[in-house]
Write an enzyme that holds these catalytic residues in place. Structure first.
Site, PDB file in Angstrom:
ATOM      1  N   VAL A 149     -31.294 -35.859  69.035  1.00 25.55           N
ATOM      2  CA  VAL A 149     -31.921 -34.541  68.888  1.00 25.55           C
ATOM      3  C   VAL A 149     -31.848 -34.000  67.452  1.00 25.55           C
ATOM      4  CG1 VAL A 149     -29.827 -33.358  69.719  1.00 25.55           C
ATOM      5  CG2 VAL A 149     -32.009 -32.237  69.901  1.00 25.55           C
ATOM      6  N   MET A 150     -30.694 -34.142  66.798  1.00 26.87           N
ATOM      7  CA  MET A 150     -30.554 -33.578  65.448  1.00 26.87           C
ATOM      8  C   MET A 150     -31.388 -34.360  64.432  1.00 26.87           C
ATOM      9  SD  MET A 150     -28.747 -30.881  65.645  1.00 26.87           S
ATOM     10  CE  MET A 150     -28.099 -30.479  64.040  1.00 26.87           C
TER      11      MET A 150
ATOM     12  N   ASN B 181     -33.386 -46.021  63.895  1.00 22.53           N
ATOM     13  CA  ASN B 181     -32.392 -45.748  64.944  1.00 22.53           C
ATOM     14  C   ASN B 181     -31.888 -47.086  65.485  1.00 22.53           C
ATOM     15  OD1 ASN B 181     -31.246 -43.452  66.643  1.00 22.53           O
ATOM     16  ND2 ASN B 181     -31.934 -44.877  68.230  1.00 22.53           N
ATOM     17  N   ARG B 182     -30.621 -47.122  65.887  1.00 22.56           N
ATOM     18  CA  ARG B 182     -30.013 -48.378  66.365  1.00 22.56           C
ATOM     19  C   ARG B 182     -30.857 -49.020  67.468  1.00 22.56           C
ATOM     20  NH1 ARG B 182     -24.328 -48.070  69.474  1.00 22.56           N
ATOM     21  NH2 ARG B 182     -25.572 -46.488  70.539  1.00 22.56           N
TER      22      ARG B 182
ATOM     23  N   SER C 120     -25.580 -26.923  60.563  1.00 22.86           N
ATOM     24  CA  SER C 120     -25.404 -26.030  61.705  1.00 22.86           C
ATOM     25  C   SER C 120     -26.721 -25.379  62.108  1.00 22.86           C
ATOM     26  CB  SER C 120     -24.387 -24.933  61.382  1.00 22.86           C
ATOM     27  OG  SER C 120     -24.273 -24.075  62.496  1.00 22.86           O
ATOM     28  N   GLY C 121     -26.814 -25.112  63.391  1.00 24.25           N
ATOM     29  CA  GLY C 121     -27.999 -24.415  63.890  1.00 24.25           C
ATOM     30  C   GLY C 121     -28.600 -25.117  65.096  1.00 24.25           C
ATOM     31  N   GLY C 122     -27.962 -26.205  65.542  1.00 23.12           N
ATOM     32  CA  GLY C 122     -28.481 -26.929  66.698  1.00 23.12           C
ATOM     33  C   GLY C 122     -29.853 -27.502  66.403  1.00 23.12           C
TER      34      GLY C 122
ATOM     35  N   LYS D  82     -17.651 -26.522  57.642  1.00 22.06           N
ATOM     36  CA  LYS D  82     -18.434 -26.597  58.893  1.00 22.06           C
ATOM     37  C   LYS D  82     -17.498 -26.506  60.104  1.00 22.06           C
ATOM     38  CE  LYS D  82     -21.779 -27.361  61.873  1.00 22.06           C
ATOM     39  NZ  LYS D  82     -21.343 -28.067  63.010  1.00 22.06           N
TER      40      LYS D  82
ATOM     41  N   HIS E 270     -16.492 -22.980  60.482  1.00 25.66           N
ATOM     42  CA  HIS E 270     -17.648 -22.300  61.084  1.00 25.66           C
ATOM     43  C   HIS E 270     -17.607 -22.456  62.603  1.00 25.66           C
ATOM     44  CE1 HIS E 270     -21.563 -22.693  63.033  1.00 25.66           C
ATOM     45  NE2 HIS E 270     -22.012 -21.762  62.221  1.00 25.66           N
ATOM     46  N   ASN E 271     -17.355 -23.665  63.064  1.00 23.77           N
ATOM     47  CA  ASN E 271     -17.337 -23.895  64.515  1.00 23.77           C
ATOM     48  C   ASN E 271     -16.155 -23.191  65.177  1.00 23.77           C
ATOM     49  OD1 ASN E 271     -19.453 -25.554  63.819  1.00 23.77           O
ATOM     50  ND2 ASN E 271     -18.857 -27.211  65.177  1.00 23.77           N
TER      51      ASN E 271
ATOM     52  N   GLU F  62     -17.172 -19.790  65.515  1.00 24.80           N
ATOM     53  CA  GLU F  62     -18.158 -19.740  66.616  1.00 24.80           C
ATOM     54  C   GLU F  62     -17.427 -19.626  67.966  1.00 24.80           C
ATOM     55  OE1 GLU F  62     -21.126 -22.914  66.267  1.00 24.80           O
ATOM     56  OE2 GLU F  62     -20.882 -23.262  68.415  1.00 24.80           O
TER      57      GLU F  62
ATOM     58  N   LYS G  29     -16.258 -29.646  72.494  1.00 17.71           N
ATOM     59  CA  LYS G  29     -16.465 -30.969  71.909  1.00 17.71           C
ATOM     60  C   LYS G  29     -15.415 -31.331  70.867  1.00 17.71           C
ATOM     61  CE  LYS G  29     -21.250 -32.361  72.410  1.00 17.71           C
ATOM     62  NZ  LYS G  29     -22.517 -32.518  71.677  1.00 17.71           N
TER      63      LYS G  29
ATOM     64  N   ARG H 229      18.106 -18.916  64.233  1.00 25.37           N
ATOM     65  CA  ARG H 229      17.938 -20.264  63.657  1.00 25.37           C
ATOM     66  C   ARG H 229      19.187 -20.664  62.882  1.00 25.37           C
ATOM     67  NH1 ARG H 229      14.136 -21.228  59.889  1.00 25.37           N
ATOM     68  NH2 ARG H 229      13.870 -23.371  60.600  1.00 25.37           N
TER      69      ARG H 229
HETATM   70  P1  NBP Z   1     -25.306 -37.724  69.117  1.00 26.86           P
HETATM   71  O1  NBP Z   1     -24.079 -37.154  68.534  1.00 26.86           O
HETATM   72  O2  NBP Z   1     -25.486 -37.719  70.580  1.00 26.86           O
HETATM   73  O3  NBP Z   1     -25.437 -39.244  68.592  1.00 26.86           O
HETATM   74  C1  NBP Z   1     -26.504 -40.069  69.014  1.00 26.86           C
HETATM   75  C2  NBP Z   1     -27.025 -40.887  67.859  1.00 26.86           C
HETATM   76  O4  NBP Z   1     -25.984 -41.712  67.321  1.00 26.86           O
HETATM   77  C3  NBP Z   1     -28.134 -41.828  68.322  1.00 26.86           C
HETATM   78  O5  NBP Z   1     -29.095 -41.924  67.314  1.00 26.86           O
HETATM   79  C4  NBP Z   1     -27.385 -43.130  68.523  1.00 26.86           C
HETATM   80  O6  NBP Z   1     -28.179 -44.263  68.468  1.00 26.86           O
HETATM   81  C5  NBP Z   1     -26.470 -43.070  67.332  1.00 26.86           C
HETATM   82  N1  NBP Z   1     -25.383 -44.058  67.388  1.00 26.86           N
HETATM   83  C6  NBP Z   1     -24.343 -44.175  68.239  1.00 26.86           C
HETATM   84 BR1  NBP Z   1     -24.030 -43.095  69.676  1.00 26.86          BR
HETATM   85  N2  NBP Z   1     -23.541 -45.210  67.958  1.00 26.86           N
HETATM   86  C7  NBP Z   1     -24.103 -45.795  66.887  1.00 26.86           C
HETATM   87  C8  NBP Z   1     -23.753 -46.921  66.121  1.00 26.86           C
HETATM   88  N3  NBP Z   1     -22.652 -47.628  66.384  1.00 26.86           N
HETATM   89  N4  NBP Z   1     -24.554 -47.271  65.094  1.00 26.86           N
HETATM   90  C9  NBP Z   1     -25.657 -46.543  64.816  1.00 26.86           C
HETATM   91  N5  NBP Z   1     -26.051 -45.451  65.499  1.00 26.86           N
HETATM   92  C10 NBP Z   1     -25.272 -45.066  66.521  1.00 26.86           C
HETATM   93  O7  NBP Z   1     -26.612 -37.067  68.439  1.00 26.86           O
HETATM   94  P2  NBP Z   1     -26.922 -35.570  68.012  1.00 26.86           P
HETATM   95  O8  NBP Z   1     -26.552 -34.593  69.085  1.00 26.86           O
HETATM   96  O9  NBP Z   1     -28.317 -35.601  67.506  1.00 26.86           O
HETATM   97  O10 NBP Z   1     -25.946 -35.314  66.789  1.00 26.86           O
HETATM   98  C11 NBP Z   1     -25.988 -36.094  65.616  1.00 26.86           C
HETATM   99  C12 NBP Z   1     -24.841 -35.676  64.714  1.00 26.86           C
HETATM  100  O11 NBP Z   1     -25.011 -34.305  64.369  1.00 26.86           O
HETATM  101  C13 NBP Z   1     -23.491 -35.779  65.406  1.00 26.86           C
HETATM  102  O12 NBP Z   1     -22.519 -36.181  64.477  1.00 26.86           O
HETATM  103  C14 NBP Z   1     -23.222 -34.368  65.868  1.00 26.86           C
HETATM  104  O13 NBP Z   1     -21.840 -34.093  65.954  1.00 26.86           O
HETATM  105  C15 NBP Z   1     -23.868 -33.556  64.766  1.00 26.86           C
HETATM  106  N6  NBP Z   1     -24.320 -32.222  65.158  1.00 26.86           N
HETATM  107  C16 NBP Z   1     -24.900 -32.024  66.370  1.00 26.86           C
HETATM  108  C17 NBP Z   1     -25.358 -30.760  66.714  1.00 26.86           C
HETATM  109  C18 NBP Z   1     -26.039 -30.506  68.036  1.00 26.86           C
HETATM  110  O14 NBP Z   1     -26.355 -29.331  68.328  1.00 26.86           O
HETATM  111  N7  NBP Z   1     -26.321 -31.537  68.837  1.00 26.86           N
HETATM  112  C19 NBP Z   1     -25.218 -29.698  65.802  1.00 26.86           C
HETATM  113  C20 NBP Z   1     -24.642 -29.951  64.563  1.00 26.86           C
HETATM  114  C21 NBP Z   1     -24.208 -31.223  64.253  1.00 26.86           C
HETATM  115  P3  NBP Z   1     -28.825 -44.882  69.826  1.00 26.86           P
HETATM  116  O15 NBP Z   1     -30.006 -44.017  70.121  1.00 26.86           O
HETATM  117  O16 NBP Z   1     -29.176 -46.244  69.420  1.00 26.86           O
HETATM  118  O17 NBP Z   1     -27.770 -44.798  70.898  1.00 26.86           O
END
Ligand code: NBP
Length: 503
Positions: free
Chosen positions: A15-16, A35-36, A135-137, A207, A210-211, A214, A285, A470
């Site tokens: 999603v991000m 993407n993987r 940040s910001g989802g 960051k 920040h969380n 939050e 998380k 103490r």
């Molecule tokens: P996720 O945190 O759910 O991670 C999924 C992604 O990681 C997919 O693209 C997946 O590839 C890839 N991945 C994994 Br799992 N293992 C891998 C590996 N060994 N090698 C390469 N790629 C790998 O995704 P997200 O929610 O989009 O968040 C992305 C980052 O942003 C995270 O670090 C998260 O903490 C951070 N973040 C998220 C938010 C939020 O609101 N979601 C906000 C701020 C920051 P695949 O598709 O091949 O499985």
């Protein structure tokens, strides 16, 4: 061999990653994506074909080496993969394909110590590395996140134009976020919510804080809702109106705004309001825990932030709580007849406790800068948080002004604006906490923030007795009020002939 035709690359199309890639493309950059598992890439491209004006600037690759070759040198590659082992795994695969001077940007929620390690390892091998909080989802990533990069000035020079372009924008005078973006039509003008925070792990540390903030912001809002519901007997839509009203004043923020929306929402599966059907067991998380752990490790009294984490943990014990409710009795809840007064008390409690929570977050960052040898600009950090991120609030403009007035401010509560706000609201705040305690309603965030305020403003605390204890059982020594700081004494407590020894 394929030609380098992308300005920048991005790995990780969950999603991000998808949303940030679209945001970057909207700003005129040609972006290579990888993407993987290719299935996710294919679905993303199909989505772009249908709806995205910037589709032609997104170049999808199923092969990592081909993806790397497609990016102009020196390369800029943004990672948005799962934090932790996945980030190390993808960096290990990337490194043999890169050239010296190339830049990797980790936009995941990495632990700051991992970022320090990665930056050191990659810099030693001739690569550049930035750990950037994002940040910001998903909406933030798509139309303007708050971006908190940490790295060297040379690395930042490579990333800055892109990060400035895609970050959220705020009005330079009021600090209010500039809205109105749509696919293909990014916001123009305003000040970008990004700046180089400091070296290596500084961006990810900020960051994380920040969380942590939050967490406490959300807990304080939830406690406000609970008091209005339990003591005021208000229905969700009436509480929604209260929050919408508060959103017009000093409490104006994204979290207050969405709370107003949430409380209006009817249950699509039945009667009544959805919030009354949502199970009261909160998830987490980990970044809140990291913040609390960092506070404990550094000896910073961020008790309200820690309480917000524990409040989620306690809520998660749903079955135990249900069983205990039949065994452990508390006082009967007595409704408040003066609803307007209750609303006013809770509003002040929320604002005062929020000031304490931010004071704790900024104290934590100040200690981290000493621990890790960073130089942080707290006014700039508050400015970055004014737009794009989850804690965005008009309040952050006031914090930026406080640190602009005094960059060395030791505690936010001492700034004249916040000192006056606490002075103005504290009797209401005490009323709200007292009411909650008398009625057996848990308000850990309101209460711990008040204890922090009262502790910080107390010239004397009962730690004299504690320190004597103490010394009694562990010979840990004590200082004396009638001697200079730094002189330590020990008394041979248990024996008849007691002697005080200075060390
Ligand atoms: P996720 O945190 O759910 O991670 C999924 C992604 O990681 C997919 O693209 C997946 O590839 C890839 N991945 C994994 Br799992 N293992 C891998 C590996 N060994 N090698 C390469 N790629 C790998 O995704 P997200 O929610 O989009 O968040 C992305 C980052 O942003 C995270 O670090 C998260 O903490 C951070 N973040 C998220 C938010 C939020 O609101 N979601 C906000 C701020 C920051 P695949 O598709 O091949 O499985």
């Amino acid at each position: 061999m394929s030609q380098a035709n992308a300005d920048i690359g991005l790995i990780g199309l969950a999603v991000m990653g998808q949303n940030l890639a679209l945001n970057i493309a909207d700003h005129g950059y040609t972006i290579a994506v990888y993407n993987r598992h290719y299935q996710r890439t294919r679905e993303f491209i199909e989505h772009c074909e249908r709806t995205e004006p910037a589709r032609e600037r997104i170049l999808a690759h199923g092969d990592l080496a081909e993806f790397v070759r497609s990016i102009e040198r020196p390369r800029r590659i943004v990672l948005l993969v799962k934090a932790g082992a996945a980030t190390d795994a993808i960096i290990d695969q990337l490194v043999p394909l890169l050239d010296p001077g190339d830049l990797i940007v980790d936009g995941g929620n990495a632990h700051w110590l991992d970022t320090i390690r990665r930056e050191r390892t990659l810099a030693a091998a001739g690569f550049r590395f930035i750990g950037s909080g994002v940040s910001g989802g998903e909406v933030g990533a798509r139309f303007g996140p708050s971006l908190m990069p940490g790295g060297s000035p040379e690395a930042w020079q490579m990333l800055e134009p892109v990060w400035q372009a895609v970050a959220a924008k705020v009005d330079p005078d009021s600090g209010r976020p500039l809205d109105g973006s749509a696919p293909g039509r990014p916001v123009s003008g305003g000040v970008a919510c990004t700046a180089l925070i400091g070296p290596n792990g500084a961006g990810h540390y900020i960051k994380m804080v920040h969380n942590g903030i939050e967490y406490i912001d959300m807990q304080l809002i939830s406690e406000s809702y609970w008091l209005l519901k339990q003591l005021g007997g208000l229905e969700a839509d009436a509480i929604s109106s209260v929050f919408r009203d508060w959103n017009q004043g000093e409490l104006s923020s994204y979290l207050i705004e969405i709370t107003g929306d949430i409380l209006q929402q009817k249950d699509p599966a039945g009667d009544g309001f959805l919030v009354d059907k949502v199970l009261d067991a909160a998830g987490q998380k980990g970044t809140g825990q990291w913040t609390a752990a960092s506070a404990l490790e550094q000896g910073i009294p961020a008790n309200a932030i820690a309480e917000a984490v524990f409040a989620r943990s306690l809520s998660a014990l749903k079955e135990e709580r249900v069983a205990a409710s039949a065994v452990l009795e508390g006082p009967a809840i007595r409704r408040e007849s003066d609803t307007a007064r209750l609303v006013e008390s809770v509003r002040h409690a929320l604002y005062c406790a929020k000031i304490c929570a931010y004071a704790q977050g900024f104290q934590l960052m100040a200690e981290a800068q000493r621990t890790y040898g960073w130089r942080l600009d707290f006014a700039a950090i508050a400015r970055i948080w004014r737009g794009g991120c989850i804690i965005r609030a008009s309040f952050l403009q006031k914090i930026a002004e406080a640190y602009t007035r005094n960059a060395e401010l030791s505690n936010l509560m001492l700034d004249p604006y916040f000192r006056d706000a606490l002075q103005n609201g504290q009797s209401h705040w005490r009323d709200a906490v007292a009411l909650a305690v008398r009625n057996g309603l848990p308000v850990p965030a309101f209460g711990s923030a008040l204890a922090y305020f009262d502790g910080y403003r107390s010239a004397s605390l009962p730690a004299n007795l504690l320190q004597a204890q103490r010394d009694y059982f562990g010979a840990h020594t004590y200082e004396r009020t009638d001697r200079p700081r730094g002189s330590f004494f020990h008394l041979d407590w248990p024996v008849e002939d007691r002697r005080e020894i200075e060390s």
